[in-house]
Design a protein around this motif. Structure first.
Motif, short mmCIF file in Angstrom:
data_model
loop_
_atom_site.label_atom_id
_atom_site.label_comp_id
_atom_site.label_asym_id
_atom_site.label_seq_id
_atom_site.Cartn_x
_atom_site.Cartn_y
_atom_site.Cartn_z
N ASP A 7 0.76 -1.18 0.29
CA ASP A 7 -0.17 0.27 -0.29
C ASP A 7 0.82 1.80 0.11
OD1 ASP A 7 -3.25 -0.96 -0.67
OD2 ASP A 7 -2.78 -1.29 1.94
N SER A 8 0.24 2.21 -0.66
CA SER A 8 1.25 3.28 -1.11
C SER A 8 0.71 4.78 -0.26
CB SER A 8 2.44 3.42 -2.01
OG SER A 8 0.63 3.29 -3.28
N SER A 9 -0.98 4.98 -0.07
CA SER A 9 -1.54 5.69 -0.30
C SER A 9 -1.60 6.40 1.41
CB SER A 9 -3.05 6.01 -0.16
OG SER A 9 -4.02 6.61 1.03
N SER A 15 -8.68 6.11 2.46
CA SER A 15 -8.20 5.64 1.29
C SER A 15 -8.68 5.24 0.61
CB SER A 15 -6.50 5.03 1.24
OG SER A 15 -6.07 3.98 -0.27
N VAL A 16 -9.13 5.69 -0.22
CA VAL A 16 -10.24 4.24 -1.90
C VAL A 16 -8.68 2.96 -2.43
CG1 VAL A 16 -10.76 4.05 -3.96
CG2 VAL A 16 -11.72 5.57 -2.55
N SER A 17 -8.01 3.37 -2.58
CA SER A 17 -6.51 2.55 -3.02
C SER A 17 -6.94 1.35 -1.81
CB SER A 17 -5.50 2.95 -3.24
OG SER A 17 -4.73 3.46 -2.57
N ARG A 18 -6.82 1.89 -0.71
CA ARG A 18 -6.42 1.14 0.28
C ARG A 18 -7.60 -0.26 0.49
NH1 ARG A 18 -1.96 1.60 4.07
NH2 ARG A 18 -0.59 3.70 3.92
N GLN A 19 -8.28 0.20 0.57
CA GLN A 19 -9.88 -0.56 0.70
C GLN A 19 -10.08 -1.72 -0.64
OE1 GLN A 19 -13.35 1.37 0.62
NE2 GLN A 19 -14.64 0.68 0.84
N VAL A 20 -9.90 -1.70 -1.86
CA VAL A 20 -9.51 -1.88 -2.73
C VAL A 20 -8.56 -3.40 -3.17
CG1 VAL A 20 -9.80 -2.19 -5.67
CG2 VAL A 20 -11.00 -0.14 -4.27
N SER A 21 -7.36 -3.05 -2.51
CA SER A 21 -6.44 -3.87 -2.81
C SER A 21 -6.34 -4.57 -1.60
CB SER A 21 -4.96 -2.94 -2.09
OG SER A 21 -4.88 -2.49 -0.33
N VAL A 88 0.28 -7.35 -5.05
CA VAL A 88 -0.97 -6.86 -4.88
C VAL A 88 -0.40 -5.38 -5.47
CG1 VAL A 88 -3.60 -6.32 -4.15
CG2 VAL A 88 -2.87 -8.76 -4.49
N ILE A 89 -0.69 -3.88 -5.18
CA ILE A 89 0.00 -2.98 -4.76
C ILE A 89 -1.52 -2.18 -4.85
CG2 ILE A 89 1.02 -1.05 -5.69
CD1 ILE A 89 2.84 -3.09 -7.22
N GLY A 90 -1.54 -0.87 -4.08
CA GLY A 90 -2.40 -0.04 -3.94
C GLY A 90 -2.69 1.27 -5.09
N ALA A 91 -2.15 1.58 -5.02
CA ALA A 91 -1.91 2.75 -6.26
C ALA A 91 -2.87 3.79 -6.24
CB ALA A 91 -0.86 2.33 -7.30
N PRO A 92 -3.06 5.11 -5.74
CA PRO A 92 -3.41 6.30 -5.96
C PRO A 92 -2.79 7.59 -6.89
CG PRO A 92 -2.60 6.41 -3.91
CD PRO A 92 -1.69 5.50 -4.42
N MET A 93 -3.55 8.15 -6.60
CA MET A 93 -2.75 9.15 -8.28
C MET A 93 -2.67 10.03 -7.85
SD MET A 93 -3.84 10.84 -12.11
CE MET A 93 -3.56 9.70 -13.52
N ILE A 173 -7.66 -2.84 -11.53
CA ILE A 173 -8.15 -2.64 -11.10
C ILE A 173 -9.83 -0.37 -10.75
CG2 ILE A 173 -10.87 -2.50 -9.22
CD1 ILE A 173 -9.48 -5.68 -9.37
N PHE A 174 -10.05 -0.11 -11.62
CA PHE A 174 -10.28 0.84 -11.35
C PHE A 174 -10.88 1.70 -10.16
CE2 PHE A 174 -8.10 0.20 -15.45
CZ PHE A 174 -6.99 0.53 -15.60
N ALA A 175 -10.71 2.40 -10.23
CA ALA A 175 -11.72 3.67 -9.05
C ALA A 175 -11.85 5.22 -9.38
CB ALA A 175 -11.88 3.67 -7.49
N ASP A 176 -12.11 5.06 -10.81
CA ASP A 176 -11.83 6.32 -11.44
C ASP A 176 -13.12 7.81 -11.12
OD1 ASP A 176 -9.62 5.80 -12.81
OD2 ASP A 176 -10.51 5.20 -14.99
N GLY A 177 -12.72 8.87 -10.72
CA GLY A 177 -14.20 9.89 -11.14
C GLY A 177 -14.23 10.45 -9.34
#
Length: 202
Positions: A7-9, A15-21, A88-93, A173-177
């Motif tokens: 995880d990197s958020s 964090s959304v990326s943490r939730q999804v990862s 498995v990587i959590g990667a927010p923009m 896997i994307f969580a966009d917007g």
């Protein structure tokens, strides 16, 4: 089989990326109960960014004593990656690209002779047997047909990085917007979590 969860958020429980990862890892754990899981939080235990001394040592220079902890951390990160079958990587923009914490980790796993080599025909990836799954969260939309596509340097960068070391088919896997309002955020998260639950087991 071993899985490495990264995880990197910097947002912790928000964090959304943490939730999804985490949902991705849970899906794979349920499918393979014997899966060995290692976890690295790049914000709680950050790797230092590369220094001139570190690169000099990589080129064969003697290692100064004060660089010892940094080299040990680098070796541990590389060993974790090499030991894993699935990553498995959590990667927010952040500002159109990956967090600097994730970049520091990537700098420790792209190592000549370990994950890639140079030959007469150019670079050759050495990590192609691994499966990489990335949970991406982005504030806007960056599809190829969008005017914002030219500003997307997260997915495109990670595809290139992993392709360079031989992993030519990373999964995303994307969580966009998620910054476009509460309704957009909820819809993006729900869609990403649904994609995580239907991820192929192996």
């Amino acid at each position: 089989m071993k899985l490495l969860h990264i995880d990197s958020s910097v947002l912790g429980p928000h964090s959304v990326s943490r939730q999804v990862s985490a949902a991705i890892v849970d899906r794979l754990r349920q499918a393979t109960p014997s899966l060995e899981i290692a976890y690295r939080d790049l914000t709680l235990t950050p790797l230092a960014h590369l220094s001139g001394s570190h690169l000099a040592v990589a080129q064969g220079a003697p290692a100064p004593a004060e660089l010892g902890p940094d080299l040990a951390a680098s070796a541990a990160a590389l060993d974790e990656f090499l030991a894993a079958d699935i990553i498995v990587i959590g990667a927010p923009m952040y500002n159109f690209t990956i967090p600097s914490q994730l970049k520091a980790w990537i700098d420790r796993i792209l190592v000549a002779g370990k994950t890639f080599s140079y030959g007469a025909n150019g670079p050759q990836g050495l990590a192609g047997a691994k499966r990489v799954i990335v949970a991406i969260s982005r504030g806007g939309h960056y599809g190829a047909d969008m005017p914002t596509a030219a500003g997307e340097h997260l997915e495109t960068y990670l595809r290139w990085v992993f392709g360079f070391i031989g992993i030519t088919n990373p999964e995303f896997i994307f969580a966009d917007g998620i910054q476009l309002g509460p309704e957009h955020r909820e819809k993006a998260i729900a869609g990403a979590l649904q994609s995580a639950t239907t991820l192929r087991a192996a």
